[in-house]
Enzyme design. Sequence first.
Site, mmCIF file in Angstrom:
data_model
loop_
_atom_site.group_PDB
_atom_site.id
_atom_site.type_symbol
_atom_site.label_atom_id
_atom_site.label_comp_id
_atom_site.label_asym_id
_atom_site.label_seq_id
_atom_site.Cartn_x
_atom_site.Cartn_y
_atom_site.Cartn_z
ATOM 1 N N MET A 1 41.917 46.371 16.603
ATOM 2 C CA MET A 1 41.704 46.581 15.115
ATOM 3 C C MET A 1 43.009 46.801 14.260
ATOM 4 O O MET A 1 43.159 46.203 13.060
ATOM 5 C CB MET A 1 40.941 48.069 14.845
ATOM 6 N N LYS A 2 43.852 47.221 15.089
ATOM 7 C CA LYS A 2 45.328 47.402 14.772
ATOM 8 C C LYS A 2 45.727 45.934 14.112
ATOM 9 O O LYS A 2 46.600 45.771 13.366
ATOM 10 C CB LYS A 2 46.288 48.292 15.647
ATOM 11 N N LEU A 3 45.589 44.974 14.983
ATOM 12 C CA LEU A 3 46.044 43.648 14.678
ATOM 13 C C LEU A 3 45.292 43.052 13.408
ATOM 14 O O LEU A 3 45.948 42.456 12.789
ATOM 15 C CB LEU A 3 45.900 42.879 15.868
ATOM 16 N N THR B 1 51.542 49.249 19.107
ATOM 17 C CA THR B 1 50.660 47.946 18.925
ATOM 18 C C THR B 1 51.029 46.900 19.693
ATOM 19 O O THR B 1 52.195 46.326 19.901
ATOM 20 C CB THR B 1 51.353 47.550 17.310
#
Length: 280
Positions: free
Chosen positions: A160-162, A86
């Site tokens: 998108m992960k954030l 991340t």
Amino acid sequence: MGAAMTARLREAGVDVVLWNRTEARAAGVAAATGARVAATAREAAAAGPVVLVSLADDAACRAAYEGPDGAAAGAGPGTVVADASTVAPRTAVELAELVAAGGGAMLDTPVSGSVPVVERGELTVMAGGEAADLDRARPVLDLLARQVFHVGGHGAGATMKLAVNALVHALNQALSEALVLAERSGVSREAAYEVFANSVAAGPFVQYKRAAFERPDEAPVAFRLDLVGKDLDLILDLAAASGAPMPQAVTNRRVVADAVAAGLGDEDMSVIARHLRGRG
């Protein structure tokens, strides 16, 4: 997470060559799984053709990729690097450029899911990069994931992960507050959580964090609170750059900072509930 991925791949019969910044950790995982240990990140990456990376933050990634012994130096033509860390979207783009300079290809493939989810092969992968490179990485990713979403070019997976983690950390804060509210008002912790788990709010997060919230002294650490703070910093940096208002994330960051300052940084993210119980 890297250890769990190694174990899952080895159980599927995949040959794994691993490297870790802490040599003893690599040796321990290798002894438990039958993986082989590389002396450098370059050596591990050269064992391709698919290279998985899972590191704590941007600085750790840069250190692992850069230099003559870095992963980028080992990821030559025919190799695709799938990075599950991340990190900031800009970092993902820059690392992809570094890998490409050596002839390799890279995807930012951060994941949603905890260690038990890895063990079941049910992660959700958010992939940024070229579709053809994702196709080459799929035989490995499909062993780890229930779903793989191609969300755009380099940096899109990291973005998108954030966004996902902004929601996860908001849920963690809201669940902590609601549980403490019920407890302070005379409802037992177990009774309150039973209702949460069977209410309209009963999503997967509420279900799989149940043990951590109900029995915090027994549950293992799945997501350290100091890493929650790191995520929220990345989220707020991205929000500032894109002009997205995120008042909830600002509040969450302040509460996490207070809890970390109180010495809870190494605890699971569910420790926010304990932190709130201690406040007047």
